[in-house]
Design a protein around this motif. Structure first.
Motif, PDB file in Angstrom:
ATOM      1  N   LEU B  61      44.988  34.643  38.513  1.00  0.00           N
ATOM      2  CA  LEU B  61      45.101  34.623  37.047  1.00  0.00           C
ATOM      3  C   LEU B  61      44.125  35.612  36.419  1.00  0.00           C
ATOM      4  N   ASP B  62      42.935  35.699  37.022  1.00  0.00           N
ATOM      5  CA  ASP B  62      41.927  36.625  36.514  1.00  0.00           C
ATOM      6  C   ASP B  62      42.439  38.072  36.570  1.00  0.00           C
ATOM      7  N   THR B  65      44.894  38.142  33.479  1.00  0.00           N
ATOM      8  CA  THR B  65      44.284  37.792  32.195  1.00  0.00           C
ATOM      9  C   THR B  65      42.944  38.489  32.011  1.00  0.00           C
ATOM     10  N   ALA B  71      47.936  37.307  28.195  1.00  0.00           N
ATOM     11  CA  ALA B  71      47.772  35.874  27.949  1.00  0.00           C
ATOM     12  C   ALA B  71      48.898  35.132  28.639  1.00  0.00           C
ATOM     13  N   THR B  72      48.545  34.196  29.509  1.00  0.00           N
ATOM     14  CA  THR B  72      49.608  33.433  30.176  1.00  0.00           C
ATOM     15  C   THR B  72      49.210  31.982  30.398  1.00  0.00           C
ATOM     16  N   HIS B  75      50.925  30.562  34.867  1.00  0.00           N
ATOM     17  CA  HIS B  75      50.613  31.226  36.123  1.00  0.00           C
ATOM     18  C   HIS B  75      50.874  30.372  37.351  1.00  0.00           C
ATOM     19  N   SER B 132      55.451  32.842  28.699  1.00  0.00           N
ATOM     20  CA  SER B 132      54.851  32.388  29.957  1.00  0.00           C
ATOM     21  C   SER B 132      55.073  30.885  30.144  1.00  0.00           C
ATOM     22  N   LYS B 208      43.658  46.817  29.188  1.00  0.00           N
ATOM     23  CA  LYS B 208      43.174  45.616  28.505  1.00  0.00           C
ATOM     24  C   LYS B 208      42.476  46.008  27.193  1.00  0.00           C
ATOM     25  N   LEU B 264      43.751  28.239  33.634  1.00  0.00           N
ATOM     26  CA  LEU B 264      43.213  29.080  32.555  1.00  0.00           C
ATOM     27  C   LEU B 264      41.872  28.524  32.063  1.00  0.00           C
ATOM     28  N   THR B 272      36.053  35.294  32.257  1.00  0.00           N
ATOM     29  CA  THR B 272      37.174  36.177  32.589  1.00  0.00           C
ATOM     30  C   THR B 272      36.672  37.567  32.961  1.00  0.00           C
TER      31      THR B 272
END
Lengths: 254, 333
Positions: B61-62, B65, B71-72, B75, B132, B208, B264, B272
């Motif tokens: 996820l990192d 994101t 943004a999700t 995952h 998502s 990003k 998350l 993050t």
């Protein structure tokens, strides 16, 4: 000399409003052209048409002899049409060194590599070092962009553009927002741009225009009303009326 | 001119020996924490292995994101896809070699990453978040309906992995599963360290911060993000496969919105945009959750909520991010 960049009969309307009316410009390598025009003259639309962010209703954009009218912005950059931004667009968390390295890697087709690191690529490091040195920002190469002065960020914008080795460079108000004391540095950087590069500068600051440009194009209501030398632009009656106004009067008085 | 002359002693770029040293130190820390966990909770290795599998999900996820700014809340779809891929391979196709199962899990996760990335990346901001959520619900529903393959709400059972390298059998106490999990985590972690520093990793960080700038450099933003989504899917899929191998069942919860949201939360808790942040967030959240839910089974969620509020308010960069910041500040003085 043959044209490296050509815009032919470009037209664009939004609804019933013609924002770009039959605009044609041709540039050769080494040209230094300034595009001026009052607010609402259609400069932004013109830039977007040239960079590919907007599609024209009709007309043609050619770059290095090839037709790029149907290409999107990214493809045009890859073909050598590079722009800088009016307000700096940089990566706050990254260093100038990383910025320029990324541009060099992208140009040389290595930006998608998932192995390796630019620190271990001597050719990239050498080019990055040289560019940052030329622009006088090598002493802050490893600071975060969020920690460096705005004038330095402006210089980095130019370094980034140059790292892509463009054929045509579109500079959108390269000195905007820079404190008066720092503008000489920006001007020096502009004066040091590669001699074979065609530069189209969009600028409000007429002093800068007169010092930099060998040719001035004036846009008013979406059409070109003047295309000629800086000496003549202040004498042109239509330009005075449409745009220069007091500036031209002051200049001829002085 | 003053503004331009703010020279500092030219900071030397982190040289590669230095970086290698830091990598080895990081590796040592992971192994030491893993060993401490083993010594302190010898009867709870199942939990530790679960933490390891979730750590892979949070690392994955990192990647999207933290490093790409996507943004999700969906995952777990990738994690669950990996778990089901590995589980189905074992239960229906008799592929029981754990390493082959991990490979199949990675592949399943990567395919799920490609599919969900293609959908999620069409939106931005809030729309992206909603897409998502839709994706994870869709995956969940597909797994639920295809019960012949997945066991539906009963879960997929009949997974009995062979010994690792034909030697280490998966024992009742979970020694092998834990060792296998830590080995996977270490390998993936080191590979991701290389990935995030590569030109591609830099490109993602650039996207990003400012995708328009990246496309003005002539790089394809969507293409890069989708590629990262596929890589992220493979990592989550490995985590899912590990979970399938260690628990020998795959449940619908591995594809749930709750798992997505929790991952998350763990990432934000740890910080993050850093791989260590992802690990620290996972370990702290899971250990805290386990501890608090044992102490107070009725109000543990309240306490977890309070912890999260405290972290977001007082350490907005997460546990690791804030600690690193403090350390940097004290070093400068």
């Amino acid at each position: 000399m043959s044209a490296v960049f050509q815009v032919q009969n470009l037209k664009k309307s939004f609804g019933g409003l013609a924002v770009t009316q039959d605009v044609s410009i041709s540039m050769a390598p080494g040209d230094r052209v300034a595009l001026i025009g009052s607010n609402g003259a259609g400069k932004t639309t013109f830039v977007n048409l040239v960079t590919g962010h907007l599609q024209p209703d009709s007309g043609k954009v050619t770059l290095g002899g090839g037709d790029v009218t149907s290409l999107g912005p990214t493809k045009r950059v890859q073909q050598g049409l590079v722009r800088s931004f009016q307000v700096t667009r940089l990566f706050a968390d990254m260093t100038p060194q990383e910025h320029v390295a990324l541009a060099v890697l992208q140009r040389t087709g290595r930006a998608r590599r998932i192995l390796g690191n630019f620190h271990a690529m001597p050719d990239v490091m050498a080019e990055v070092g040289e560019l940052l040195h030329t622009l006088g920002i090598d002493h802050i190469a490893t600071r975060k962009v969020s920690e460096i002065a705005y004038g330095q960020q402006r210089l980095l914008e130019i370094a980034l553009a140059l790292a892509l080795k463009p054929k045509v460079l579109l500079l959108d108000e390269p000195a905007a927002g820079v404190p008066q004391s720092d503008t000489p540095r920006i001007e020096a950087a502009l004066a040091g741009l590669p001699a074979d590069l065609a530069v189209l500068m969009i600028e409000h600051d007429m002093d800068l225009v007169f010092r930099f440009a060998k040719r001035v194009v004036v846009l008013a209501a979406g059409a070109i009303i003047f295309d000629g030398s800086p000496q003549d632009v202040t004498k042109d009656a239509r330009v005075r009326e449409a745009y220069l106004g007091n500036y031209a009067n002051d200049r001829s008085a002085a | 001119m003053a503004a331009l002359e703010t020279t500092s002693p030219t900071a030397k770029a982190t040289s590669s020996p230095n970086r290698l040293l830091r990598d080895l130190a990081g590796l040592a820390v992971i192994l030491i924490v893993a060993a401490i966990g083993f010594l302190l909770f010898p009867n709870n290795l199942a939990l530790l292995t679960r933490i390891t599998a979730i750590a892979l999900l949070v690392l994955s996820l990192d990647l999207v994101t933290g490093y790409c700014g996507i943004a999700t809340l969906g995952h777990a779809a990738l994690f669950g896809a990996g778990a089901y891929a590995a589980g189905i391979a074992a239960a229906h196709f008799d592929i029981n070699d754990p390493i082959a199962m991990v490979a199949i899990g990675a592949l399943g996760g990567a395919v799920a990453g490609l599919v969900s990335g293609a959908v999620i990346l069409r939106g931005h901001g809030l729309a992206q978040l909603v897409l998502s959520i839709a994706v994870v619900h869709l995956f969940h529903e597909i797994a639920n309906k295809a019960s012949e393959w997945t066991g539906g709400s009963d879960g997929l059972s009949g997974i009995s992995p062979d010994p690792v390298f034909g030697v280490f059998e998966f024992d009742l106490w979970g020694h092998t599963a834990y060792g296998f999990g830590i080995a996977l985590l270490v390998i993936v972690f080191m590979l991701l360290r290389i990935l995030v520093r590569s030109p591609f990793g830099m490109l993602c960080r650039g996207i990003k911060e400012d995708p328009i700038r990246v496309s003005a450099m002539g790089a394809s933003v969507q293409g890069t993000l989708l590629r990262m989504y596929v890589i992220s899917g493979a990592v989550a899929g490995i985590g899912g496969a590990l979970n399938a191998i260690s628990t020998q069942v795959v449940g619908l919860d591995s594809l749930s919105f709750t798992t997505s949201a929790e991952s998350l939360v763990m990432l934000v808790l740890g910080g993050t945009g850093s791989l260590f942040g992802a690990l620290i967030g996972t370990v702290s959240f899971m250990v805290f959750k386990d501890f608090v839910s044992a102490v107070n089974p009725f109000h543990w969620l309240t306490i977890v909520g309070a912890l999260l509020i405290a972290v977001v308010l007082f350490a907005p960069k997460g546990l690791y991010g804030t600690a690193a910041q403090l350390l940097n500040r004290s070093r400068r003085q």
